[in-house]
Design an enzyme around this catalytic site. Sequence first.
Site, PDB file in Angstrom:
ATOM      1  N   ARG A  59     -19.398   3.799  -1.048  1.00  7.45           N
ATOM      2  CA  ARG A  59     -20.085   5.401  -1.681  1.00  7.45           C
ATOM      3  C   ARG A  59     -20.930   4.999  -0.220  1.00  7.45           C
ATOM      4  NH1 ARG A  59     -17.111   7.557  -4.975  1.00  7.45           N
ATOM      5  NH2 ARG A  59     -17.117   7.836  -6.737  1.00  7.45           N
ATOM      6  N   CYS A  60     -20.486   6.315   0.791  1.00  5.65           N
ATOM      7  CA  CYS A  60     -21.306   6.271   2.284  1.00  5.65           C
ATOM      8  C   CYS A  60     -21.742   7.785   1.872  1.00  5.65           C
ATOM      9  CB  CYS A  60     -20.457   5.341   3.506  1.00  5.65           C
ATOM     10  SG  CYS A  60     -21.424   5.992   5.089  1.00  5.65           S
ATOM     11  N   GLY A  89      -9.425   7.761  -2.857  1.00  7.01           N
ATOM     12  CA  GLY A  89      -9.054   9.016  -3.081  1.00  7.01           C
ATOM     13  C   GLY A  89      -9.270  10.108  -2.055  1.00  7.01           C
ATOM     14  N   ASP A 137      -6.100   6.495 -11.308  1.00 10.14           N
ATOM     15  CA  ASP A 137      -5.635   8.632 -12.105  1.00 10.14           C
ATOM     16  C   ASP A 137      -4.677   9.355 -12.396  1.00 10.14           C
ATOM     17  OD1 ASP A 137      -8.139   7.872 -13.277  1.00 10.14           O
ATOM     18  OD2 ASP A 137      -9.477   8.930 -12.118  1.00 10.14           O
ATOM     19  N   HIS A 269     -14.019   0.421 -17.870  1.00 14.25           N
ATOM     20  CA  HIS A 269     -13.533  -0.451 -16.117  1.00 14.25           C
ATOM     21  C   HIS A 269     -12.075  -1.706 -16.382  1.00 14.25           C
ATOM     22  CE1 HIS A 269     -16.464   2.020 -14.970  1.00 14.25           C
ATOM     23  NE2 HIS A 269     -16.146   1.900 -13.849  1.00 14.25           N
ATOM     24  N   ARG A 443      28.284  -8.428 -25.289  1.00 15.17           N
ATOM     25  CA  ARG A 443      28.645  -8.317 -24.129  1.00 15.17           C
ATOM     26  C   ARG A 443      30.359  -7.923 -24.384  1.00 15.17           C
ATOM     27  NH1 ARG A 443      25.726 -10.249 -19.791  1.00 15.17           N
ATOM     28  NH2 ARG A 443      24.713 -12.169 -19.796  1.00 15.17           N
ATOM     29  N   GLN A 636      14.366 -12.475 -20.193  1.00 20.12           N
ATOM     30  CA  GLN A 636      14.784 -11.036 -20.680  1.00 20.12           C
ATOM     31  C   GLN A 636      13.732 -10.692 -21.856  1.00 20.12           C
ATOM     32  OE1 GLN A 636      18.824 -12.146 -22.023  1.00 20.12           O
ATOM     33  NE2 GLN A 636      18.966 -11.480 -19.703  1.00 20.12           N
ATOM     34  N   ARG A 707      31.257  -7.590  -9.879  1.00 22.32           N
ATOM     35  CA  ARG A 707      29.692  -6.855 -11.248  1.00 22.32           C
ATOM     36  C   ARG A 707      28.715  -6.281 -10.313  1.00 22.32           C
ATOM     37  NH1 ARG A 707      30.708  -8.220 -16.779  1.00 22.32           N
ATOM     38  NH2 ARG A 707      28.689  -8.094 -16.785  1.00 22.32           N
TER      39      ARG A 707
END
Length: 755
Positions: A59-60, A89, A137, A269, A443, A636, A707
Amino acid sequence: MNAAVRAVVRMGIYVKAKVYFVYEGYQGMVDGGDNIVEVSWESVSSILQVGGTVIGSARCKSFRTREGRLQAAYNLVQRGITNLCVIGGDGSLTGANLFREEWSGLLEELAQKGKIDEDAVKKYAYLNIVGMVGSIDNDFCGTDMTIGTDSALHRIIEVVDAIMTTAQSHQRTFVLEVMGRHCGYLALVSALACGADWVFIPEYPPEEGWEDSMCVKLSENRARKKRLNIIIVAEGAIDCHNKPITSEKVKDLVVQRLGFDTRVTILGHVQRGGTPSAFDRILASRMGVEAVLALLEATPATPACVVSLSGNQAVRLPLMECVQMTQEVQKAMDEGRFLEAVRLRGRSFENNLNTYKLLSHKKPDAELPKTNFNVAVLNVGAPAAGMNAAVRAAVRVGITEGHKMFAVIDGFEGFARGKIKEISWGYVGGWTGQGGSILGTKRTLPAKYLEKIADQMRTNNINALMVIGGFEAYLGLLELSAAREKYDEFCVPMVMVPATVSNNVPGSDFSIGADTALNTITDTCDRIKQSASGTKRRVFIIETMGGYCGYLANMGALAAGADAAYIFEEQFDIRELQANVEHLTEKMKTSIQRGLVLRNENCNENYTTDFIYQLYSEEGKGVFDCRKNVLGHMQQGGAPSPFDRNFGTKISAKAMQWISKKLKETYRKGKVFANTDDSVCLLGMRRRNLVFQPVAELKNETDFVHRIPKEQWWLKLRPLMKILAKYKTSYDVSDSGQLEHVAMHSPKEAETGAI
């Protein structure tokens, strides 16, 4: 974030731009010096699997002042930087936009002070900015998923799964507090993914008297022999008077009113850390490349934009429109307009909330409608993680709609043998987190059992079918619809929900189970890369599943940072194999002395895993040695990822609502009769929406021999994987995002279903 940093650096170098790191966010931009450093290709090696950000974030306060921004502008001009890619953000992105708006004024001021000359003012006249949203978030409007959200969900679900086992043993109630001071996305989706009994989120406070309602629900669940209760609380949860609801308050309430043994777990956190998920790595890599393209195409007239995801489509949106709508949500919540807040959050959020409400609380039998329709659910094909979440959603939505729900054990084969039973709301409790297929799956196709299956449908008076499975399920529905001429019993609505690790079902970009398999491959590749880094000069060849579909190999390679991926869809020959060996030989001369190559199991009948291993071993003699690894059926298994639980739950709920609609439409003279093509559909994710498509119409899109679908969206990402592995290739930008506006959607639109 590191995957995004890596993609921006490598795509930037690929387009012959100089790329710089700014360490410690805006603080580094203001301080300059060693905080702004030109980087090379190797600077971003081995960071894909690292959480957090290698370039730091801070943060500045000084950047909030004009003096701070003036110094930052000077530091950028000194290095000739006029394109900024900001990952953060809404605060970081708003700051970037202000910086851009002030840019020409800042340069003029620097010129007046004699710090730069007039030529520099002209040369660096414009600053282009592109944002990528990095926030666990998922609180930024305009994007379905922000970078980091899926990884945070992985951390939460790992904890919830672990807690559920201990809670079950001790018959306990657990109150879990998750992050989300202003946004309830993590709480809501984790509640949906684990089948929590109650969830508290800031956007949708509980009604007056919620204390009584919650306690009644918890005691009802205990009375139904449920041994545990899970309550999830977002840290910013509030009641309808904007008063905080804390995890401790909820715990005290449960203890005082019900006397249940209750524990609180605050995740904190933990949610921010750990290894990024496969989804986040692919998302960040796609967004990073898109950000570079957006910067290249930017003009002084284009507004600062964010690159974002809508459904499965990359889009560009004006940065300030997104910021304004994000701030509108908070304003709506502060003013008590909670329904408006939910709508502003977007289709995906609204869809999650509606689905959770539908599945979490059973109405009393007296309040349920009675339709007298019987609906059967079955799993077909190989097991896929998330199948059980889909069955649970189908059963619960079906019961809510007033139908009797029947479960078919062991697919079409079990259907023919009469292995079918009515299933209740409580029976599917706790299924969301279970891997494999609890109902059992085979199957076997229905063609050889048509008469017996028709008998069972008549005996049990089945009025609709929901099939959850892979390519066999798709073939099965085609066979059943073809048999309608002979058997009236098959003239009922039928819907298929795609579930296969191979992701090879036509009509859908994603299948349930593919994300879990991709995470398994990525985790294994991370470990193998670590092993290769330790021994140096080693190349690993890894074989993945998928039949003839190269989705797992290609996307696994993109998520793991592999050097090559061999797939059936892109034919290769001995010359390409030789070129790959030479590429790896060159790589061993750098500081990155390891290699990773993925191979789809059926990519080529002659160039087998053994052949490629032997070729690499021989050609790499004296430069690197080789190892091979066949991942097999571990792809799987395992607990489903949050994405697969969420996707399976929502797509299945939507499919069951379609069945209800079709039953009403086709009920005539005391019986259901549906024999049109649009009564046998596959529900798939197509770019931005969930779409019902008649299986008959999908025939033309299908390669039945191999397939796989004839066209597959992820092949467009193939050059991206090659570029990030330092191959010279062309990248098709026709599908890249165009600048759009943030659209407000109507409540009805939420039903079209973003995931």
